[in-house]
Design a protein around this motif. Sequence first.
Motif, short mmCIF file in Angstrom:
data_model
loop_
_atom_site.label_atom_id
_atom_site.label_comp_id
_atom_site.label_asym_id
_atom_site.label_seq_id
_atom_site.Cartn_x
_atom_site.Cartn_y
_atom_site.Cartn_z
N MET A 1 -0.56 -52.90 119.57
CA MET A 1 -1.54 -53.14 120.63
C MET A 1 -0.82 -52.59 121.69
SD MET A 1 -3.80 -55.96 122.38
CE MET A 1 -2.25 -56.89 122.89
N SER A 2 -1.60 -51.80 122.65
CA SER A 2 -0.73 -51.35 124.00
C SER A 2 -0.20 -52.52 124.55
CB SER A 2 -1.62 -50.62 124.82
OG SER A 2 -1.28 -50.42 125.94
N ASN A 3 1.04 -52.45 124.87
CA ASN A 3 1.31 -53.84 125.66
C ASN A 3 0.71 -53.91 127.12
OD1 ASN A 3 3.30 -54.24 123.88
ND2 ASN A 3 4.97 -52.98 124.76
N LEU A 4 -0.08 -52.71 127.66
CA LEU A 4 -0.76 -52.84 128.81
C LEU A 4 -1.78 -53.78 128.61
CD1 LEU A 4 -0.71 -51.22 131.36
CD2 LEU A 4 -2.56 -49.78 130.22
N ILE A 5 -2.54 -54.08 127.48
CA ILE A 5 -3.60 -55.01 127.49
C ILE A 5 -2.91 -56.32 127.49
CG2 ILE A 5 -5.44 -55.54 125.90
CD1 ILE A 5 -5.65 -52.56 127.07
N LYS A 6 -1.88 -56.42 126.62
CA LYS A 6 -1.33 -57.67 126.43
C LYS A 6 -0.66 -58.13 127.84
CE LYS A 6 1.62 -60.44 123.11
NZ LYS A 6 2.36 -60.19 122.02
N ILE A 42 -6.81 -38.78 124.78
CA ILE A 42 -6.68 -39.52 123.74
C ILE A 42 -5.44 -40.66 123.96
CG2 ILE A 42 -5.44 -38.18 122.04
CD1 ILE A 42 -8.42 -40.53 121.14
N ASP A 43 -4.32 -40.06 124.43
CA ASP A 43 -3.06 -40.62 124.21
C ASP A 43 -3.23 -41.53 125.49
OD1 ASP A 43 -1.87 -39.40 122.22
OD2 ASP A 43 -0.77 -37.73 123.35
N ASN A 44 -4.06 -41.45 126.50
CA ASN A 44 -4.22 -42.49 127.49
C ASN A 44 -5.45 -43.67 127.31
OD1 ASN A 44 -2.37 -41.43 129.20
ND2 ASN A 44 -3.68 -39.85 129.66
N LEU A 45 -5.86 -43.73 125.70
CA LEU A 45 -6.68 -44.53 125.49
C LEU A 45 -6.76 -45.77 125.93
CD1 LEU A 45 -9.02 -44.80 123.20
CD2 LEU A 45 -7.55 -45.91 121.95
N TYR A 46 -5.52 -46.48 126.03
CA TYR A 46 -5.63 -47.81 126.56
C TYR A 46 -5.79 -48.04 127.77
CZ TYR A 46 -4.41 -49.41 121.53
OH TYR A 46 -4.64 -49.80 120.32
N LEU A 47 -5.33 -47.10 128.57
CA LEU A 47 -5.12 -47.15 130.12
C LEU A 47 -6.70 -46.70 130.59
CD1 LEU A 47 -4.21 -47.63 133.05
CD2 LEU A 47 -3.20 -45.23 132.64
N VAL A 185 -19.10 -54.46 145.61
CA VAL A 185 -18.25 -53.36 145.06
C VAL A 185 -16.81 -54.09 145.03
CG1 VAL A 185 -17.36 -51.25 145.46
CG2 VAL A 185 -19.71 -51.81 145.92
N ILE A 186 -16.02 -54.15 143.86
CA ILE A 186 -14.75 -54.47 143.80
C ILE A 186 -13.83 -53.17 143.42
CG2 ILE A 186 -13.44 -56.12 142.68
CD1 ILE A 186 -15.72 -57.94 142.26
N PRO A 187 -12.86 -53.10 144.13
CA PRO A 187 -11.78 -51.91 143.82
C PRO A 187 -10.91 -52.43 142.66
CG PRO A 187 -11.72 -52.55 146.15
CD PRO A 187 -12.40 -53.55 145.37
N LEU A 188 -11.03 -51.82 141.53
CA LEU A 188 -10.15 -52.21 140.47
C LEU A 188 -8.44 -52.37 140.61
CD1 LEU A 188 -11.81 -50.29 137.29
CD2 LEU A 188 -12.45 -52.37 138.64
N THR A 189 -8.18 -51.89 141.69
CA THR A 189 -6.79 -52.35 142.07
C THR A 189 -6.50 -53.70 142.57
OG1 THR A 189 -7.44 -51.56 144.36
CG2 THR A 189 -5.97 -49.70 142.92
N ASN A 193 -2.68 -52.81 138.49
CA ASN A 193 -1.61 -52.06 139.52
C ASN A 193 -1.46 -50.56 139.37
OD1 ASN A 193 -1.00 -54.68 140.48
ND2 ASN A 193 0.59 -54.93 138.73
N GLU A 194 -1.75 -49.95 138.11
CA GLU A 194 -1.70 -48.50 138.03
C GLU A 194 -2.52 -47.70 138.67
OE1 GLU A 194 -0.35 -50.98 134.68
OE2 GLU A 194 -2.25 -50.97 135.68
N PRO A 195 -1.72 -46.47 139.09
CA PRO A 195 -2.63 -45.74 140.19
C PRO A 195 -3.79 -44.85 139.57
CG PRO A 195 -0.16 -45.26 139.97
CD PRO A 195 -0.44 -46.11 138.83
N PHE A 196 -4.06 -44.86 138.36
CA PHE A 196 -5.20 -44.50 137.78
C PHE A 196 -6.50 -45.12 138.38
CE2 PHE A 196 -8.65 -45.22 134.57
CZ PHE A 196 -9.11 -43.92 134.31
N PHE A 197 -6.25 -46.38 138.73
CA PHE A 197 -7.33 -47.43 139.17
C PHE A 197 -7.58 -47.25 140.84
CE2 PHE A 197 -5.98 -49.55 135.14
CZ PHE A 197 -7.03 -49.19 134.32
N GLU A 198 -6.73 -46.60 141.39
CA GLU A 198 -6.63 -46.14 142.83
C GLU A 198 -8.48 -45.95 143.30
OE1 GLU A 198 -3.39 -44.25 144.29
OE2 GLU A 198 -2.09 -45.90 143.54
N THR A 199 -9.15 -45.03 142.50
CA THR A 199 -10.33 -44.70 142.90
C THR A 199 -11.44 -45.43 142.29
OG1 THR A 199 -9.86 -42.77 141.47
CG2 THR A 199 -9.44 -42.22 143.80
N LYS A 200 -11.06 -46.19 141.43
CA LYS A 200 -12.18 -46.84 140.45
C LYS A 200 -12.66 -48.18 141.13
CE LYS A 200 -11.53 -43.87 137.02
NZ LYS A 200 -10.58 -42.72 137.91
#
Length: 209
Positions: A1-6, A42-47, A185-189, A193-200
């Motif tokens: 499993m992606s360490n990210l999830i854990k 697809i390589d960013n599936l977990y994030l 409305v809750i910012p996902l940050t 912590n990942e930059p991907f979530f800054e606009t989510k």
Amino acid sequence: MSNLIKQYFPSLTEHQQHQFDALYDLYKEWNAKINVISRKDIDNLYLHHVLHSLSIAKFISFVGRTKIMDVGTGGGFPGIPLAIFFPEVRFLLLDSIGKKIKVASEISTAIGLQNVEFAHSRVEKEKRTFDFVVSRAVMSLPELVKTTQKNISSQHKNALPNGIICLKGGDLTHEIKPFTNKVKVIPLTTYFNEPFFETKHLVYLPIIK
């Protein structure tokens, strides 16, 4: 499993870890046949897909026997990650595109999910009621409310009132304006912590009947 999830969900059971682990190979295999995720993504599936979906689990811990409809699930997001995380919760994953539902269904079966059913249908035709409707950037919030408020049960069992929980990006000012006094409305940050979530964002709108 992606360490990210854990990293963000350290209390997963071994069984849940195995289910999350299996997703990458399954999605890679199915995505080569039926495109449900951008091939370059697809390589960013977990994030981009799994962790993004699980932001809902950071927002609310659904009690057992909660019923949830995932509208426009596509390849199974956010429904499949949430179904792994909440094995005592019942999920309906709905999409109007049959080949996407096929992928989600096959992956669900492959990892042994027992709490998910699928519908190849438009949400306008779905008559059953649920505690929550979830979706990931499928349609505007006003449109989502218009098409799904009929499906929200008036019987509440969770810590938050029944309603709509959706994952969205970008500027939501215009979209949430009709619901200013009720919407959250809750910012996902807030959660990640990942930059991907800054606009989510996670958007929660209670539907009180």
